[in-house]
Design a protein around this motif. Structure first.
Motif, PDB file in Angstrom:
ATOM      1  N   ALA A 134      42.152  42.567  36.690  1.00 26.65           N
ATOM      2  CA  ALA A 134      42.563  41.513  35.762  1.00 26.65           C
ATOM      3  C   ALA A 134      42.068  41.827  34.348  1.00 26.65           C
ATOM      4  CB  ALA A 134      42.018  40.155  36.220  1.00 26.65           C
ATOM      5  N   CYS A 174      34.395  37.605  53.768  1.00 20.88           N
ATOM      6  CA  CYS A 174      34.870  38.872  54.333  1.00 20.88           C
ATOM      7  C   CYS A 174      33.775  39.916  54.515  1.00 20.88           C
ATOM      8  CB  CYS A 174      35.903  39.520  53.424  1.00 20.88           C
ATOM      9  SG  CYS A 174      37.282  38.505  52.959  1.00 20.88           S
ATOM     10  N   ALA A 191      35.531  44.024  34.318  1.00 21.18           N
ATOM     11  CA  ALA A 191      36.449  45.162  34.250  1.00 21.18           C
ATOM     12  C   ALA A 191      37.084  45.452  35.605  1.00 21.18           C
ATOM     13  CB  ALA A 191      35.733  46.397  33.703  1.00 21.18           C
ATOM     14  N   ASP A 219      36.071  37.522  35.370  1.00 23.11           N
ATOM     15  CA  ASP A 219      34.807  37.851  36.036  1.00 23.11           C
ATOM     16  C   ASP A 219      34.814  37.603  37.538  1.00 23.11           C
ATOM     17  OD1 ASP A 219      35.043  35.255  34.999  1.00 23.11           O
ATOM     18  OD2 ASP A 219      32.893  34.941  34.856  1.00 23.11           O
ATOM     19  N   ASP A 278      40.883  36.699  39.906  1.00 21.25           N
ATOM     20  CA  ASP A 278      40.096  35.901  40.847  1.00 21.25           C
ATOM     21  C   ASP A 278      39.314  34.800  40.134  1.00 21.25           C
ATOM     22  OD1 ASP A 278      41.027  37.334  42.973  1.00 21.25           O
ATOM     23  OD2 ASP A 278      39.060  38.004  43.691  1.00 21.25           O
ATOM     24  N   PHE A 304      43.463  48.830  57.886  1.00 23.17           N
ATOM     25  CA  PHE A 304      44.327  49.472  56.886  1.00 23.17           C
ATOM     26  C   PHE A 304      43.997  50.965  56.870  1.00 23.17           C
ATOM     27  CE2 PHE A 304      45.144  45.666  53.753  1.00 23.17           C
ATOM     28  CZ  PHE A 304      45.679  44.935  54.798  1.00 23.17           C
ATOM     29  N   ARG A 351      26.212  42.158  30.760  1.00 27.15           N
ATOM     30  CA  ARG A 351      26.582  40.935  31.467  1.00 27.15           C
ATOM     31  C   ARG A 351      26.685  39.761  30.501  1.00 27.15           C
ATOM     32  NH1 ARG A 351      23.298  36.826  33.936  1.00 27.15           N
ATOM     33  NH2 ARG A 351      21.522  37.959  33.103  1.00 27.15           N
ATOM     34  N   GLU A 372      50.733  42.606  50.212  1.00 30.34           N
ATOM     35  CA  GLU A 372      49.567  43.374  50.627  1.00 30.34           C
ATOM     36  C   GLU A 372      49.778  44.788  51.132  1.00 30.34           C
ATOM     37  OE1 GLU A 372      47.168  40.916  53.184  1.00 30.34           O
ATOM     38  OE2 GLU A 372      45.424  41.713  52.145  1.00 30.34           O
ATOM     39  N   ILE A 405      45.084  41.836  44.080  1.00 28.14           N
ATOM     40  CA  ILE A 405      45.156  42.934  43.120  1.00 28.14           C
ATOM     41  C   ILE A 405      46.381  42.755  42.221  1.00 28.14           C
ATOM     42  CG2 ILE A 405      45.324  45.430  42.808  1.00 28.14           C
ATOM     43  CD1 ILE A 405      44.278  45.734  45.693  1.00 28.14           C
ATOM     44  N   GLY A 426      44.942  47.156  50.091  1.00 31.09           N
ATOM     45  CA  GLY A 426      46.379  47.178  50.357  1.00 31.09           C
ATOM     46  C   GLY A 426      47.139  46.528  49.208  1.00 31.09           C
TER      47      GLY A 426
HETATM   48  C1  LIG Z   1      37.045  42.127  51.636  1.00 28.41           C
HETATM   49  C2  LIG Z   1      38.169  41.947  50.677  1.00 28.41           C
HETATM   50  C3  LIG Z   1      39.405  42.487  50.948  1.00 28.41           C
HETATM   51  C4  LIG Z   1      40.454  42.363  50.043  1.00 28.41           C
HETATM   52  N1  LIG Z   1      41.619  42.984  50.307  1.00 28.41           N
HETATM   53  C5  LIG Z   1      42.632  42.953  49.419  1.00 28.41           C
HETATM   54  C6  LIG Z   1      43.829  43.683  49.657  1.00 28.41           C
HETATM   55  O1  LIG Z   1      43.976  44.404  50.649  1.00 28.41           O
HETATM   56  N2  LIG Z   1      44.816  43.593  48.740  1.00 28.41           N
HETATM   57  C7  LIG Z   1      44.691  42.842  47.603  1.00 28.41           C
HETATM   58  O2  LIG Z   1      45.637  42.793  46.805  1.00 28.41           O
HETATM   59  N3  LIG Z   1      43.561  42.164  47.347  1.00 28.41           N
HETATM   60  C8  LIG Z   1      42.518  42.208  48.226  1.00 28.41           C
HETATM   61  N4  LIG Z   1      41.358  41.523  47.948  1.00 28.41           N
HETATM   62  C9  LIG Z   1      41.267  40.727  46.716  1.00 28.41           C
HETATM   63  C10 LIG Z   1      41.049  41.619  45.510  1.00 28.41           C
HETATM   64  O3  LIG Z   1      39.984  42.498  45.726  1.00 28.41           O
HETATM   65  C11 LIG Z   1      40.766  40.752  44.288  1.00 28.41           C
HETATM   66  O4  LIG Z   1      41.731  39.725  44.207  1.00 28.41           O
HETATM   67  C12 LIG Z   1      40.779  41.540  42.980  1.00 28.41           C
HETATM   68  O5  LIG Z   1      39.755  42.484  42.930  1.00 28.41           O
HETATM   69  C13 LIG Z   1      40.631  40.590  41.807  1.00 28.41           C
HETATM   70  O6  LIG Z   1      40.566  41.300  40.607  1.00 28.41           O
HETATM   71  P1  LIG Z   1      39.786  40.702  39.383  1.00 28.41           P
HETATM   72  O7  LIG Z   1      39.920  41.687  38.291  1.00 28.41           O
HETATM   73  O8  LIG Z   1      40.213  39.303  39.146  1.00 28.41           O
HETATM   74  O9  LIG Z   1      38.266  40.592  39.876  1.00 28.41           O
HETATM   75  P2  LIG Z   1      37.246  41.734  40.340  1.00 28.41           P
HETATM   76  O10 LIG Z   1      37.954  42.931  40.811  1.00 28.41           O
HETATM   77  O11 LIG Z   1      36.291  41.066  41.255  1.00 28.41           O
HETATM   78  O12 LIG Z   1      36.504  42.106  38.987  1.00 28.41           O
HETATM   79  C14 LIG Z   1      35.626  41.214  38.342  1.00 28.41           C
HETATM   80  C15 LIG Z   1      34.613  42.032  37.585  1.00 28.41           C
HETATM   81  O13 LIG Z   1      33.872  41.182  36.729  1.00 28.41           O
HETATM   82  C16 LIG Z   1      32.534  41.611  36.717  1.00 28.41           C
HETATM   83  N5  LIG Z   1      31.714  40.475  36.272  1.00 28.41           N
HETATM   84  C17 LIG Z   1      31.481  39.312  36.917  1.00 28.41           C
HETATM   85  N6  LIG Z   1      30.691  38.500  36.204  1.00 28.41           N
HETATM   86  C18 LIG Z   1      30.411  39.158  35.050  1.00 28.41           C
HETATM   87  C19 LIG Z   1      29.634  38.840  33.901  1.00 28.41           C
HETATM   88  N7  LIG Z   1      29.007  37.668  33.792  1.00 28.41           N
HETATM   89  N8  LIG Z   1      29.538  39.760  32.908  1.00 28.41           N
HETATM   90  C20 LIG Z   1      30.173  40.949  33.017  1.00 28.41           C
HETATM   91  N9  LIG Z   1      30.929  41.313  34.068  1.00 28.41           N
HETATM   92  C21 LIG Z   1      31.053  40.422  35.086  1.00 28.41           C
HETATM   93  C22 LIG Z   1      32.284  42.008  38.145  1.00 28.41           C
HETATM   94  O14 LIG Z   1      31.170  42.880  38.244  1.00 28.41           O
HETATM   95  C23 LIG Z   1      33.594  42.698  38.513  1.00 28.41           C
HETATM   96  O15 LIG Z   1      33.573  44.072  38.268  1.00 28.41           O
HETATM   97  C24 LIG Z   1      40.277  41.632  48.850  1.00 28.41           C
HETATM   98  C25 LIG Z   1      39.042  41.049  48.573  1.00 28.41           C
HETATM   99  C26 LIG Z   1      37.989  41.210  49.464  1.00 28.41           C
HETATM  100  C27 LIG Z   1      36.663  40.600  49.134  1.00 28.41           C
END
Ligand SMILES: Cc1cc2nc3c(=O)[nH]c(=O)nc-3n(C[C@H](O)[C@H](O)[C@H](O)COP(=O)(O)OP(=O)(O)OC[C@H]3O[C@@H](n4cnc5c(N)ncnc54)[C@H](O)[C@@H]3O)c2cc1C
Ligand code: SF4
Ligand code: SF4
Lengths: 410, 57
Positions: free
Chosen positions: A15, A180, A12, A156, A279, A212, A122, A92, A292, A48
């Motif tokens: 994405a 990071c 959640a 995930d 991701d 930031f 999970r 960003e 994001i 950001g």
């Molecule tokens: C230090 C750092 C700084 C960053 N800075 C920026 C920034 O400034 N600007 C920007 O745009 N991006 C930034 N990013 C990248 C950004 O945070 C990610 O690209 C973004 O959160 C990806 O979204 P997502 O939904 O794909 O994954 P996530 O936000 O990681 O969400 C994935 C979710 O899936 C859940 N999950 C995983 N496995 C399972 C499972 N088996 N069962 C159930 N749930 C599960 C996790 O708990 C998590 O909540 C940064 C990342 C880091 C680490």
């Protein structure tokens, strides 16, 4: 919880919530599971995001905006500063979010659209039948559940297993992961109007440090490193060195770690009955680490394609190719460009970086795009950046700069 | 060689999970487990931002 849904979204984050909302609001029966107890926490993000982009998908809410910035300032190793407008900073900067609130708001939108949400749940494996993914095995409060669906959405995150379980190799090779760490520091003097980036092989080899602002006196101060550090040194050590020098009086009120996929696009993000997004699909930007917006953008595409597939009763990889094609044409293209730039910048010496910063002196960079900046650098530093020429081959125009066709470059 | 997770350092960020060539690491809610498919390549320990994965011989 039922034992069958149209789609199950695993994860959640931005994405997952966007995919769930998009699909549920178009009539699909959606379950979104999240293994954490609290959506969005702990944050793994510098928060950001480009505000124009984000506004295309989400209505801005002061509840999740910590700060609004005008642009960014990049500091070369010798201290020379390059100031860029918001637009130039690419994906960003613009808003600095409060991701805990933002992620939760997106999940709520999914819920309001009709999706069922389960936290502390999970995915521990996939159900398959005849070469198709047909559901997930979920763990909740010590019990295991088989839940069926037509399409599983792997949202995930960096630690994604969904792709691997379906036979898609999502392993990030060394050099492709940006490792990071970040502090939220208060009681410091920051310019609330600018995101700052600090470069240099001494402070952040194969990466950079960011500051930031989250208000007048707070900032996310973090570091991301792409390569291996010497064995006796950690990312944590490098950040501490910087913070001790720059903010000796600052008070750290939060600490986070994280990994950003900075590896570029992977070979495949769909299979029969399965879509990867965000991701998990390695869709973050290799150069800026921003993920994001791409996650939200791709989530919207994935949700729409899932709706079409289910309405056509065809969830084969072939049908789901439409998603693959769509995201590669837009997000994928940007990622490819960023990867070329990143790979070149990774090998620059401090002197090279200083030279590049010097070459931008007196230039007005308020309104050009990231690509425009790269072009400007390329034109004045051809020898140093010759490897980047392939980026400009098929481009006819770059906003905000005088662009002469690459064929005319000698 | 064995990989030990220092639970007192680990911030359950999941970075190590993404680089493990064997898929041996899993992040379960707030803790990391390494299963017996680990081939001791050591990649995870080099990429953990805080050095929470310790290699012992
Ligand atoms: C230090 C750092 C700084 C960053 N800075 C920026 C920034 O400034 N600007 C920007 O745009 N991006 C930034 N990013 C990248 C950004 O945070 C990610 O690209 C973004 O959160 C990806 O979204 P997502 O939904 O794909 O994954 P996530 O936000 O990681 O969400 C994935 C979710 O899936 C859940 N999950 C995983 N496995 C399972 C499972 N088996 N069962 C159930 N749930 C599960 C996790 O708990 C998590 O909540 C940064 C990342 C880091 C680490
Ligand atoms: S990379 Fe380090 S801090 Fe992050 S989950 Fe793995 S062991 Fe923990
Ligand atoms: S040592 Fe290698 S195989 Fe073992 S858990 Fe770490 S990355 Fe995976």
């Amino acid at each position: 919880m039922k034992d069958r849904y149209d789609i199950i979204v695993v994860g959640a984050g931005p994405a997952g919530s966007t995919t769930a909302k998009t699909a549920a609001s178009r009539g699909l029966d959606v379950l979104m599971i999240e293994k954490r107890q609290q959506i969005g926490d702990p944050v793994r993000c510098a928060e950001g995001v480009n505000k124009e982009y984000i506004r295309n998908f989400v209505r801005p809410d002061p509840a999740w905006i910590s700060a609004e910035v005008k642009g960014s300032r990049i500091y070369a190793p010798n201290g020379k500063m390059v100031e860029m407008g918001e637009e130039l900073s690419g994906v960003e900067v613009g808003y600095v979010l409060e991701r805990k609130v933002f992620d939760r708001a997106l999940a709520m939108e999914a819920a309001h659209a009709g999706a069922q949400v389960m936290v502390k749940t999970r995915a521990s494996g996939l159900l398959t039948n005849n070469g198709y993914v047909t559901g997930i095995i979920a763990q909740h409060m010590g019990k295991s559940y088989d839940i069926k669906c037509d399409i599983v959405i792997g949202a995930d995150g960096v630690e994604s297993k969904i792709g691997r379980w379906a036979g898609i190799d999502t392993t990030i090779k060394p050099g492709g992961l940006c490792s990071c760490m970040q502090y939220l520091i208060t009681d410091i003097d920051v310019d609330p109007d600018f995101c700052e980036f600090y470069l240099g092989n001494g402070i952040a080899p194969t990466g950079y440090i960011w500051v930031f602002p989250k208000g007048k006196n707070e900032a996310n101060v973090g570091i991301g490193i792409s390569g291996f550090l010497p064995k006796n040194q950690t990312v944590n050590d490098l950040l501490d060195d910087f913070v001790k020098k720059k903010y000796p009086k600052g008070k750290i009120i939060e600490l986070i770690y994280g990994g950003v996929p900075a590896c570029g696009t992977i070979e495949r993000t769909v299979s029969n009955g399965l879509i990867l997004v965000g991701d998990a699909a390695r869709q973050s930007d290799p150069l800026t680490g921003g993920g994001i917006f791409n996650s939200i953008w791709a989530g919207d595409m994935a949700g729409k394609v899932a709706v079409k597939a289910i309405k056509s009763s065809d969830v084969s990889a072939e049908f789901l190719q439409e998603y693959e094609r769509k995201w590669r044409a837009e997000i994928g293209k940007n990622i490819d460009t960023s990867l070329i730039v990143k790979n070149r910048f990774l090998t620059l010496s401090d002197d090279d970086m200083n030279t590049l910063a010097d070459s931008l002196e007196n230039m007005d960079l308020k309104t050009v795009s990231l690509l425009g900046l790269v072009w400007t650098l390329f034109k004045t530093n051809k020898k140093l950046l010759w490897d980047l020429r392939s980026i400009f081959k098929d481009i006819k125009e770059i906003k905000g700069v005088d662009f002469d066709d690459i064929e005319n470059i000698d | 060689m064995v990989i030990n997770v220092n639970r007192y350092k680990c911030g359950y960020c999941g970075a190590c999970v993404s680089v493990c060539p064997m898929g041996a690491i899993e992040l379960i809610e707030t803790w990391i487990v390494v299963d017996d498919t680990c081939n001791n390549c050591g990649i995870c320990s080099r990429l953990c931002p805080v050095g929470a994965l310790e290699v012992s011989t």
